[in-house]
Design a protein around this motif. Sequence first.
Motif, PDB file in Angstrom:
ATOM      1  N   ARG A 151       0.850  -1.192   0.000  1.00  0.00           N
ATOM      2  CA  ARG A 151       0.000   0.000   0.000  1.00  0.00           C
ATOM      3  C   ARG A 151       0.883   1.239   0.000  1.00  0.00           C
ATOM      4  N   GLY A 152       0.334   2.323  -0.522  1.00  0.00           N
ATOM      5  CA  GLY A 152       1.116   3.555  -0.671  1.00  0.00           C
ATOM      6  C   GLY A 152       1.702   4.011   0.654  1.00  0.00           C
ATOM      7  N   ARG A 153       2.969   4.377   0.644  1.00  0.00           N
ATOM      8  CA  ARG A 153       3.665   4.768   1.871  1.00  0.00           C
ATOM      9  C   ARG A 153       3.691   6.281   2.090  1.00  0.00           C
ATOM     10  N   GLY A 154       2.999   7.044   1.196  1.00  0.00           N
ATOM     11  CA  GLY A 154       3.058   8.501   1.312  1.00  0.00           C
ATOM     12  C   GLY A 154       2.019   9.081   2.253  1.00  0.00           C
ATOM     13  N   ALA A 157      -2.234   5.230   2.040  1.00  0.00           N
ATOM     14  CA  ALA A 157      -2.150   3.767   2.122  1.00  0.00           C
ATOM     15  C   ALA A 157      -3.042   3.073   1.098  1.00  0.00           C
ATOM     16  N   PHE A 158      -3.207   3.673  -0.070  1.00  0.00           N
ATOM     17  CA  PHE A 158      -4.010   3.049  -1.125  1.00  0.00           C
ATOM     18  C   PHE A 158      -3.179   1.926  -1.773  1.00  0.00           C
ATOM     19  N   PRO A 159      -3.814   0.766  -2.073  1.00  0.00           N
ATOM     20  CA  PRO A 159      -3.046  -0.342  -2.662  1.00  0.00           C
ATOM     21  C   PRO A 159      -2.355   0.060  -3.974  1.00  0.00           C
ATOM     22  N   ALA A 181       8.480  12.834  -3.991  1.00  0.00           N
ATOM     23  CA  ALA A 181       9.608  12.890  -3.049  1.00  0.00           C
ATOM     24  C   ALA A 181       9.602  14.243  -2.339  1.00  0.00           C
ATOM     25  N   ASP A 182       8.406  14.789  -2.128  1.00  0.00           N
ATOM     26  CA  ASP A 182       8.328  16.118  -1.519  1.00  0.00           C
ATOM     27  C   ASP A 182       8.542  16.053   0.001  1.00  0.00           C
ATOM     28  N   GLU A 183       8.327  14.889   0.563  1.00  0.00           N
ATOM     29  CA  GLU A 183       8.583  14.587   1.984  1.00  0.00           C
ATOM     30  C   GLU A 183       8.525  15.793   2.931  1.00  0.00           C
ATOM     31  N   GLY A 184       7.291  16.308   3.102  1.00  0.00           N
ATOM     32  CA  GLY A 184       7.134  17.488   3.949  1.00  0.00           C
ATOM     33  C   GLY A 184       6.727  17.192   5.374  1.00  0.00           C
ATOM     34  N   ASP A 185       6.388  15.942   5.694  1.00  0.00           N
ATOM     35  CA  ASP A 185       5.898  15.640   7.041  1.00  0.00           C
ATOM     36  C   ASP A 185       6.981  15.849   8.089  1.00  0.00           C
ATOM     37  N   TYR A 268       4.304  22.899   1.541  1.00  0.00           N
ATOM     38  CA  TYR A 268       3.825  21.606   2.030  1.00  0.00           C
ATOM     39  C   TYR A 268       2.744  21.044   1.113  1.00  0.00           C
ATOM     40  N   ILE A 269       1.872  21.919   0.615  1.00  0.00           N
ATOM     41  CA  ILE A 269       0.744  21.452  -0.196  1.00  0.00           C
ATOM     42  C   ILE A 269       1.225  20.841  -1.521  1.00  0.00           C
ATOM     43  N   CYS A 270       2.420  21.179  -1.961  1.00  0.00           N
ATOM     44  CA  CYS A 270       2.930  20.590  -3.211  1.00  0.00           C
ATOM     45  C   CYS A 270       3.190  19.096  -3.072  1.00  0.00           C
ATOM     46  N   GLY A 271       3.109  18.557  -1.847  1.00  0.00           N
ATOM     47  CA  GLY A 271       3.189  17.106  -1.659  1.00  0.00           C
ATOM     48  C   GLY A 271       1.850  16.435  -1.913  1.00  0.00           C
ATOM     49  N   GLU A 272       0.764  17.202  -1.851  1.00  0.00           N
ATOM     50  CA  GLU A 272      -0.560  16.631  -2.192  1.00  0.00           C
ATOM     51  C   GLU A 272      -0.511  16.349  -3.697  1.00  0.00           C
ATOM     52  N   VAL A 305       0.737   7.271 -12.897  1.00  0.00           N
ATOM     53  CA  VAL A 305       0.989   6.608 -11.611  1.00  0.00           C
ATOM     54  C   VAL A 305       1.668   7.635 -10.721  1.00  0.00           C
ATOM     55  N   ILE A 306       1.116   7.847  -9.532  1.00  0.00           N
ATOM     56  CA  ILE A 306       1.815   8.683  -8.548  1.00  0.00           C
ATOM     57  C   ILE A 306       2.035   7.831  -7.309  1.00  0.00           C
ATOM     58  N   ASN A 307       3.281   7.658  -6.941  1.00  0.00           N
ATOM     59  CA  ASN A 307       3.579   6.953  -5.695  1.00  0.00           C
ATOM     60  C   ASN A 307       4.704   7.651  -4.950  1.00  0.00           C
ATOM     61  N   ASN A 308       4.749   7.340  -3.682  1.00  0.00           N
ATOM     62  CA  ASN A 308       5.792   7.851  -2.800  1.00  0.00           C
ATOM     63  C   ASN A 308       7.127   7.109  -3.064  1.00  0.00           C
ATOM     64  N   VAL A 309       8.223   7.721  -2.649  1.00  0.00           N
ATOM     65  CA  VAL A 309       9.555   7.120  -2.809  1.00  0.00           C
ATOM     66  C   VAL A 309       9.595   5.707  -2.221  1.00  0.00           C
ATOM     67  N   ILE A 310       9.089   5.567  -0.991  1.00  0.00           N
ATOM     68  CA  ILE A 310       9.201   4.269  -0.315  1.00  0.00           C
ATOM     69  C   ILE A 310       8.331   3.221  -1.014  1.00  0.00           C
ATOM     70  N   THR A 311       7.194   3.644  -1.551  1.00  0.00           N
ATOM     71  CA  THR A 311       6.350   2.701  -2.292  1.00  0.00           C
ATOM     72  C   THR A 311       7.143   2.137  -3.473  1.00  0.00           C
ATOM     73  N   PHE A 312       7.715   3.028  -4.276  1.00  0.00           N
ATOM     74  CA  PHE A 312       8.498   2.565  -5.433  1.00  0.00           C
ATOM     75  C   PHE A 312       9.702   1.738  -4.986  1.00  0.00           C
TER      76      PHE A 312
END
Length: 526
Positions: A151-154, A157-159, A181-185, A268-272, A305-312
């Motif tokens: 599931r998405g790690r960003g 958590a969508f499959p 890879a905007d990693e703003g959290d 921060y919103i650029c990570g959405e 396809v949009i996924n987070n770094v860790i997902t890929f």
Amino acid sequence: MSVTVYVPRDAAALSVGAQEVAQEIARAAAARNTDIRVVRNGSRGLLWLEPLVEVDTPAGRIAYGPVAPEDVPGLFQTNFLSGGAHGRLLGFTENIPYLKRQERLTFARMGLTDPLSIVEYAAHGGWRGLRNALALSGGEIVETVVQSGLRGRGGAAFPAGIKWRTVLNATGQPKYVVCNADEGDSGTFSDRMIMEGDPFVLIEGMTISALAVGANQGYVYLRSEYPDAERAFEAALATASQADYLGENILGSGHSFHLELRRGAGAYICGEETAMLESLEGKRGMVRFKPPLPAIEGLFGKPTVINNVITFASVPIILDKGAQFYADYGMGRSRGTLPFQLAGNIKHGGLVEKAFGITLRELLYDYGGGSASGRPIRAVQVGGPLGAYLPESQFDTPLDYEAFAAIGGMLGHGGVVAFDDTVDMAHMARYAMEFCAIESCGKCTPCRIGSARGVEVIDRVQRGERREANVELLRDLCDTMLHGSLCALGGMAPYPVLSALNHFPEDFGLSPASRGAGRGMTQVKG
Ligand SMILES: Cc1cc2nc3c(=O)[nH]c(=O)nc-3n(C[C@H](O)[C@H](O)[C@H](O)COP(=O)(O)O)c2cc1C
Ligand code: SF4
């Protein structure tokens, strides 16, 4: 014979002097006519021990840390190149309990290799997933990822496999693969560590995704404050292209995939994901309405396809070892591992990759060693600035997407920020609301206006002005934001505010008897 000494090139290590330590070791070795090879590896993620210097001995790698430049002469005097005893000696790296007890799948190579050596990447299992994927159809790759349960790690958590299937089946052309890879959290750094410490794994994961959905072009949208990651990733891109892992006719397969890095706009919103697409297209990062989903109409209106770094970065091992291997880790619907990031007031901050199911308490105490201040940990924020503040009574919750949703929390990107008993939770609630007001893209009213009014209401509560009435107003406002916001920034900013109110009422000047008086919270960071 030349001895190999490892000194991390990771930004966290550099920030505490790793560059100076590496230079001092090279200088001292040259002065002694000692033949050494200094490799700038990724960080092992034991951040309180950085700069962590390792020496490759016939018996295994031996660690010293944290090493300051002033320690270097002493290290040579005590013969550290053979693992000699020194005040900074930590023993065999692999035996350090913090590392030994982890389950490193995505971070398997982290700290072991020179991140920019494609030869070392291949020698440590790299490209095996890609080679397997090249022998499969797009549909077969997609089904493997679906079966793995990834599931998405960003945040949401969508499959991942289901998202890829939608893009595969979409009719629009061309198709794109975009890495977030905007990693703003707050308190998160796992994306950065991958891009600095094992960048080829991200390239491999994105290439597999491109093969799966039939895309020829990809982009990585990188947080603007990550210059070291930018340099490392650009270098890895050039090397991978030269070695035919990227570009035209990948490994002679007839498939092509071009990948480019884009520096983020610094909001921060650029990570959405939809704001990120706007930003990638050269516009101001404003959230788009959904539908259409980006999987159907994403970048430049094409299936994406949009996924987070860790997902890929989790995909290569799935294609290498199989869906079942990955799915065997975890609990419930949370399969595999998550690289948790321990930060804030914690003794042993760093990266802990573990299968889902470990409890927050285990993470905080068995790994984190309790607070850095030595005082009791009073609250923990999991999942970034929009995550709920969790009290001690919830520390036994297993780290699992559904278990966290059940207590009104979220795992998000796996960031864990600890606070000791000196924290003022009313102040933290105000901070969360103010963060939303500052970072709001302004597109919808509940967030744009609501967050500004929210700060004012919390100020009144803190000043003791008509406290009960203002708390009621704050709860109403949060309700409107939760249910009326267009995206999860406004839709989840109430989580930290309400959880602070519900679990720590005394910090707002309310009776402790009102503890737990909250209403349900249902949003997911999308
Ligand atoms: C305000 C906001 C900020 C976000 N920031 C990030 C981010 O920095 N990185 C990220 O991967 N996802 C972030 N997300 C989640 C993305 O919108 C999206 O769900 C994610 O990139 C999809 O990838 P995944 O399915 O692999 O998690 C954010 C969402 C919101 C609402
Ligand atoms: S919730 Fe906030 S950030 Fe999201 S679209 Fe509305 S105004 Fe923009």
